[in-house]
Scaffold this active site. Structure first.
Site, PDB file in Angstrom:
ATOM      1  NE  ARG A   1       7.711  10.047   2.702  1.00  0.00           N
ATOM      2  CZ  ARG A   1       6.545  10.465   3.204  1.00  0.00           C
ATOM      3  NH1 ARG A   1       5.493   9.652   3.228  1.00  0.00           N
ATOM      4  NH2 ARG A   1       6.457  11.677   3.696  1.00  0.00           N
TER       5      ARG A   1
ATOM      6  NE  ARG B   1      -3.566  -2.225   2.755  1.00  0.00           N
ATOM      7  CZ  ARG B   1      -4.287  -2.478   3.844  1.00  0.00           C
ATOM      8  NH1 ARG B   1      -4.149  -1.687   4.913  1.00  0.00           N
ATOM      9  NH2 ARG B   1      -5.126  -3.486   3.884  1.00  0.00           N
TER      10      ARG B   1
ATOM     11  CE1 TYR C   1       7.646   1.353  -2.098  1.00  0.00           C
ATOM     12  CE2 TYR C   1       8.601  -0.595  -1.072  1.00  0.00           C
ATOM     13  CZ  TYR C   1       7.503   0.193  -1.358  1.00  0.00           C
ATOM     14  OH  TYR C   1       6.265  -0.172  -0.903  1.00  0.00           O
TER      15      TYR C   1
ATOM     16  CG  ASP D   1       2.244   6.252   2.787  1.00  0.00           C
ATOM     17  OD1 ASP D   1       1.363   5.429   3.101  1.00  0.00           O
ATOM     18  OD2 ASP D   1       3.290   6.421   3.441  1.00  0.00           O
TER      19      ASP D   1
END
Length: 260
Positions: free
Chosen positions: A205, A53, A114, A55
């Site tokens: 992040r 999921r 990622y 953001d």
């Protein structure tokens, strides 16, 4: 009911994230609305399941979801039909495949990959606005690599975990953090490639924001290890914005898409 895997690309800017929400646009909602035009089950409220999921504001080039359909579609025709009904949303089905009934986009995954894009230049970014995190001054790539090395392996990542993370444990294994520097018109682009079986909420992040401080000279590389060992969210560097982050791939024991 035949099960299909979907490889999905999207621009996360218009969405409140992947997950369907009653009062805000979502990537999941856009795909399910397209499926509802093609499949009776989705017209009645069936759901898709995704590998992860993302953001609000986070993008994807290799998200994977699966859907159980009433009809045994030809995968090519399914992809074409979904892309037609997804217009004009910035979402594309780049591949589709029939998969075994026990395939699960989330639970069958062995790894997630990622990439975070960071651009350093004085002039405002135009063509990549909303697709990269921009800073003004160049970074020390080798210092960031030295700092990142402290995060490889099995660790308690409490420091790099959002306070609202719902994972049962902060212990994760980071398999790879690779940092590349590329020329960018008028500046430099840094790409952070992270690979692990799974990630905590805001982990990528938080890590990139901390490594940026190392690259800028505000942190010594060894401070990354100290922050990790503290197991304290307050020890983390700044959490970077979402719009440079991309879910680029998901690994499976039996990959549904040949290119993976």
């Amino acid at each position: 009911m035949p099960r299909f895997a979907l490889k999905i690309e999207y621009d996360g800017r218009p969405f409140a994230g992947w997950q369907a929400q009653a009062d805000q646009p979502s990537v999941q909602g856009a795909i399910e609305n397209a499926l509802a035009r093609l499949d009776p089950g989705f017209a009645k409220g069936a759901r898709i399941a995704a590998a992860g999921r993302t953001d609000a504001g986070v993008h994807a080039t290799g998200q994977v979801a699966h859907a159980d359909l009433d009809r045994a579609w030809d995968p090519f025709r399914l992809r074409e039909a979904l892309n037609f009904h997804l217009k004009p949303a910035p979402v594309a089905i780049v591949d589709s495949a029939r998969v075994a009934d026990d395939f699960h986009a989330r639970f069958s995954a062995l790894e997630r990959r990622y990439t975070f894009r960071l651009v350093a230049r004085r002039a405002p970014v135009t063509h990549d606005r909303g697709m990269v995190w921009q800073i003004l001054n160049p970074l020390d790539t080798e210092a960031m690599r030295e700092g990142a090395a402290h995060l490889i392996g099995l660790h308690d990542f409490t420091t790099f975990r959002s306070s609202i993370c719902q994972a049962k444990s902060p212990i994760k294994t980071m398999d790879e953090i690779r940092i590349e520097a590329h020329p960018f018109p008028g500046g430099q682009e840094y790409r952070f490639h992270l690979r692990a079986r799974s990630f905590l909420h805001n982990q990528v992040r938080s890590i990139v924001g901390t490594l940026e401080r190392v690259g800028a000279g505000s942190w010594a590389p060894g401070q990354v290890q100290q922050a990790l060992a503290a197991q304290d969210r307050a020890a983390c560097g700044p959490v970077c914005p979402p719009f440079g982050l991309y879910l680029t791939g998901v690994g499976y024991p039996d990959p549904p898409f040949p290119a993976d």
